[in-house]
Design a protein around this motif. Structure first.
Motif, PDB file in Angstrom:
ATOM      1  N   VAL A 234       0.836  -1.192   0.000  1.00 30.37           N
ATOM      2  CA  VAL A 234       0.000   0.000   0.000  1.00 30.37           C
ATOM      3  C   VAL A 234       0.883   1.258   0.000  1.00 30.37           C
ATOM      4  N   GLY A 235       0.533   2.196  -0.842  1.00 32.87           N
ATOM      5  CA  GLY A 235       1.289   3.440  -0.924  1.00 32.87           C
ATOM      6  C   GLY A 235       2.393   3.438  -1.949  1.00 32.87           C
ATOM      7  N   GLY A 236       2.817   2.254  -2.415  1.00 35.94           N
ATOM      8  CA  GLY A 236       3.837   2.168  -3.447  1.00 35.94           C
ATOM      9  C   GLY A 236       5.217   2.619  -3.020  1.00 35.94           C
ATOM     10  N   HIS A 237       5.532   2.542  -1.734  1.00 32.18           N
ATOM     11  CA  HIS A 237       6.845   2.970  -1.248  1.00 32.18           C
ATOM     12  C   HIS A 237       7.902   1.901  -1.547  1.00 32.18           C
ATOM     13  N   GLU A 238       9.123   2.337  -1.714  1.00 30.52           N
ATOM     14  CA  GLU A 238      10.247   1.413  -1.915  1.00 30.52           C
ATOM     15  C   GLU A 238      10.917   1.169  -0.569  1.00 30.52           C
ATOM     16  N   TRP A 239      10.706  -0.024  -0.043  1.00 33.95           N
ATOM     17  CA  TRP A 239      11.179  -0.334   1.301  1.00 33.95           C
ATOM     18  C   TRP A 239      12.566  -0.939   1.286  1.00 33.95           C
ATOM     19  N   ARG A 240      13.339  -0.592   2.284  1.00 32.93           N
ATOM     20  CA  ARG A 240      14.698  -1.129   2.437  1.00 32.93           C
ATOM     21  C   ARG A 240      14.899  -1.557   3.883  1.00 32.93           C
ATOM     22  N   ILE A 241      15.540  -2.687   4.059  1.00 30.05           N
ATOM     23  CA  ILE A 241      15.855  -3.188   5.398  1.00 30.05           C
ATOM     24  C   ILE A 241      17.380  -3.199   5.539  1.00 30.05           C
TER      25      ILE A 241
ATOM     26  N   GLY B 259      11.528  -1.659   8.554  1.00 28.58           N
ATOM     27  CA  GLY B 259      12.171  -1.214   7.331  1.00 28.58           C
ATOM     28  C   GLY B 259      11.974   0.279   7.157  1.00 28.58           C
ATOM     29  N   VAL B 260      12.705   0.852   6.201  1.00 27.03           N
ATOM     30  CA  VAL B 260      12.652   2.297   5.990  1.00 27.03           C
ATOM     31  C   VAL B 260      12.508   2.608   4.509  1.00 27.03           C
ATOM     32  N   ALA B 261      11.967   3.770   4.230  1.00 20.26           N
ATOM     33  CA  ALA B 261      11.970   4.344   2.888  1.00 20.26           C
ATOM     34  C   ALA B 261      12.871   5.566   2.928  1.00 20.26           C
ATOM     35  N   LEU B 262      13.791   5.671   1.963  1.00 21.18           N
ATOM     36  CA  LEU B 262      14.752   6.765   1.927  1.00 21.18           C
ATOM     37  C   LEU B 262      14.452   7.687   0.749  1.00 21.18           C
ATOM     38  N   ASN B 263      14.734   8.985   0.909  1.00 28.95           N
ATOM     39  CA  ASN B 263      14.622   9.897  -0.228  1.00 28.95           C
ATOM     40  C   ASN B 263      15.940   9.922  -0.998  1.00 28.95           C
ATOM     41  N   ASP B 264      16.030  10.780  -1.995  1.00 32.91           N
ATOM     42  CA  ASP B 264      17.224  10.822  -2.848  1.00 32.91           C
ATOM     43  C   ASP B 264      18.468  11.251  -2.081  1.00 32.91           C
ATOM     44  N   GLU B 265      18.263  11.933  -0.951  1.00 33.79           N
ATOM     45  CA  GLU B 265      19.412  12.363  -0.142  1.00 33.79           C
ATOM     46  C   GLU B 265      19.798  11.318   0.904  1.00 33.79           C
ATOM     47  N   GLY B 266      19.076  10.200   0.949  1.00 36.18           N
ATOM     48  CA  GLY B 266      19.385   9.147   1.902  1.00 36.18           C
ATOM     49  C   GLY B 266      18.744   9.318   3.255  1.00 36.18           C
ATOM     50  N   GLU B 267      17.853  10.292   3.393  1.00 32.41           N
ATOM     51  CA  GLU B 267      17.162  10.508   4.658  1.00 32.41           C
ATOM     52  C   GLU B 267      15.981   9.551   4.789  1.00 32.41           C
ATOM     53  N   VAL B 268      15.687   9.153   6.021  1.00 30.23           N
ATOM     54  CA  VAL B 268      14.527   8.300   6.280  1.00 30.23           C
ATOM     55  C   VAL B 268      13.276   9.165   6.221  1.00 30.23           C
ATOM     56  N   VAL B 269      12.354   8.812   5.329  1.00 35.61           N
ATOM     57  CA  VAL B 269      11.134   9.610   5.175  1.00 35.61           C
ATOM     58  C   VAL B 269       9.884   8.831   5.570  1.00 35.61           C
ATOM     59  N   ARG B 270      10.021   7.531   5.793  1.00 35.48           N
ATOM     60  CA  ARG B 270       8.874   6.722   6.219  1.00 35.48           C
ATOM     61  C   ARG B 270       9.402   5.419   6.791  1.00 35.48           C
TER      62      ARG B 270
ATOM     63  N   ALA C 297      23.150  10.317   6.265  1.00 34.81           N
ATOM     64  CA  ALA C 297      21.924  11.126   6.177  1.00 34.81           C
ATOM     65  C   ALA C 297      20.775  10.461   6.917  1.00 34.81           C
ATOM     66  N   ALA C 298      20.703   9.134   6.826  1.00 33.68           N
ATOM     67  CA  ALA C 298      19.651   8.410   7.549  1.00 33.68           C
ATOM     68  C   ALA C 298      19.822   8.553   9.053  1.00 33.68           C
ATOM     69  N   ILE C 299      21.062   8.446   9.524  1.00 30.98           N
ATOM     70  CA  ILE C 299      21.336   8.568  10.960  1.00 30.98           C
ATOM     71  C   ILE C 299      20.946   9.951  11.468  1.00 30.98           C
ATOM     72  N   LEU C 300      21.310  10.987  10.701  1.00 26.69           N
ATOM     73  CA  LEU C 300      20.992  12.353  11.106  1.00 26.69           C
ATOM     74  C   LEU C 300      19.487  12.589  11.113  1.00 26.69           C
ATOM     75  N   SER C 301      18.797  12.075  10.092  1.00 26.37           N
ATOM     76  CA  SER C 301      17.341  12.269  10.040  1.00 26.37           C
ATOM     77  C   SER C 301      16.648  11.548  11.185  1.00 26.37           C
ATOM     78  N   LEU C 302      17.183  10.389  11.604  1.00 27.01           N
ATOM     79  CA  LEU C 302      16.601   9.671  12.733  1.00 27.01           C
ATOM     80  C   LEU C 302      16.884  10.378  14.053  1.00 27.01           C
ATOM     81  N   ASP C 303      18.012  11.091  14.139  1.00 31.30           N
ATOM     82  CA  ASP C 303      18.278  11.890  15.339  1.00 31.30           C
ATOM     83  C   ASP C 303      17.144  12.867  15.594  1.00 31.30           C
ATOM     84  N   ARG C 304      16.667  13.494  14.533  1.00 27.87           N
ATOM     85  CA  ARG C 304      15.599  14.483  14.688  1.00 27.87           C
ATOM     86  C   ARG C 304      14.301  13.830  15.157  1.00 27.87           C
ATOM     87  N   VAL C 305      14.077  12.591  14.731  1.00 24.83           N
ATOM     88  CA  VAL C 305      12.842  11.889  15.084  1.00 24.83           C
ATOM     89  C   VAL C 305      12.898  11.326  16.498  1.00 24.83           C
TER      90      VAL C 305
END
Length: 318
Positions: free
Chosen positions: A110-117, A155-166, A238-246
């Motif tokens: 659902v949602g068509g996201h590209e998931w990565r583990i 699992g996570v979905a990353l944007n083009d900058e490597g940040e976790v967005v979902r 980038a993923a680590i930094l984005s998770l710091d904010r969350v």
């Protein structure tokens, strides 16, 4: 200790399982039915993914036990190699969790996201660590192992900058026979009768209650961040930094989230072909968490043969 890097064996899944997908708004349902029997080829194609999924925990546990990562068959402690030496019930639970990740990476949800583990969280299975430590020193110390606490997989979905967005957070369950009563107990908990009133109702410890009450930012997200920071901080900076904010407790904004319910087990004669055990036409009324929901039912005919075949084949002793 390594990240999970193996691509899913999609060709093997397509040959092995017939899929019946549906999506209605924020609710997705995927029924998977086994259409070809377990054979040596299927096992061989599944093994690399399972070794990748368990690779980090295997390295961690073997270091904790004080035995070689790849011991010879007659080496001290070789009988305690992870995960093959775990009791059958534990291996079936692990199978469900790995398959939840494998299916997530292989099918459209659902949602068509590209998931990565990036890595499975198996090293945080505290009771398995204690069991293995004792077993390595005394082969007769076999017992059942309690399951790992927290979400079964993440699992996570990353944007083009490597940040976790979902994030996608999963509950994965395996049962030997997927009868309606068993699935009802999985979803709602055990039926308990009040001795005074005679009223019977579920105990509220089923999957619906667990997933509805889960905190928006699961503990597994902090565990995942710790692992990627340890294993590959450059790639996942980038993923680590984005998770710091969350993950900051004060003023933290939860990430968009998809919840996954993954149920797998053997078929029973009472179920007809292409008939799901959880309604697929619309979002179940029992789900109140508010996030997107994906349900997967994987119904096999020789599931235990697959499980034992895969886990017996992992990292054969030299």
């Amino acid at each position: 200790m390594t990240l999970h890097t193996c691509s899913p064996p999609k060709a093997a899944l397509k040959r092995w399982l017939k899929d019946f997908p549906s999506e209605t708004g924020s609710y997705g349902h995927l029924l998977l039915e086994q259409q070809s029997p377990c054979d040596d080829q299927l096992i061989a194609e599944l093994v690399p993914y399972f070794e990748s999924a368990h690779g980090d925990a295997r390295a961690f546990f073997h270091e904790q036990m004080g035995i070689d990562l790849h011991p010879d068959a007659d080496a001290p402690g070789a009988h305690a190699t992870y995960p093959s030496c775990l009791p059958p019930i534990s291996r079936r639970g692990l199978f469900g969790e790995v398959m939840a990740g494998l299916v997530t990476e292989s099918f459209a949800f659902v949602g068509g996201h590209e998931w990565r583990i990036p890595v499975f969280l198996f090293r945080f299975h505290e009771d398995a660590e204690q069991y293995l430590f004792a077993l390595a020193r005394e082969e007769g110390r076999k017992r059942q192992v309690y399951g790992r606490r927290g979400s079964d997989f993440l699992g996570v979905a990353l944007n083009d900058e490597g940040e976790v967005v979902r994030i996608i957070v999963g509950e994965a369950k395996w049962r030997k026979a997927l009868q309606k009563a068993i699935v009802h107990e999985l979803m709602y908990g055990k039926d308990v009768t009040n001795k005074k009133t005679g009223i019977t109702k579920n105990d509220g410890h089923g999957i619906w209650a667990q997933i509805n009450k889960d905190v928006p930012v699961p503990h597994g997200l902090r565990q995942l961040q710790r692992l990627i920071r340890e294993l590959d901080p450059e790639t996942f900076s980038a993923a680590i930094l984005s998770l710091d904010r969350v993950l900051i407790v004060r003023d933290a904004e939860p990430l968009p989230r998809t919840n996954l319910i993954f149920i797998s087990g053997n078929d029973v004669p009472s179920r007809g072909a292409a008939v799901s055990l959880i309604p697929w036409q619309e979002m179940p009324e029992d789900y109140t968490a508010g996030h997107d929901l994906q349900v997967v039912e994987m119904i096999l005919t020789d599931g235990e043969e697959v499980i034992d075949g895969v886990y017996d084949a992992l990292w054969p002793a030299s």
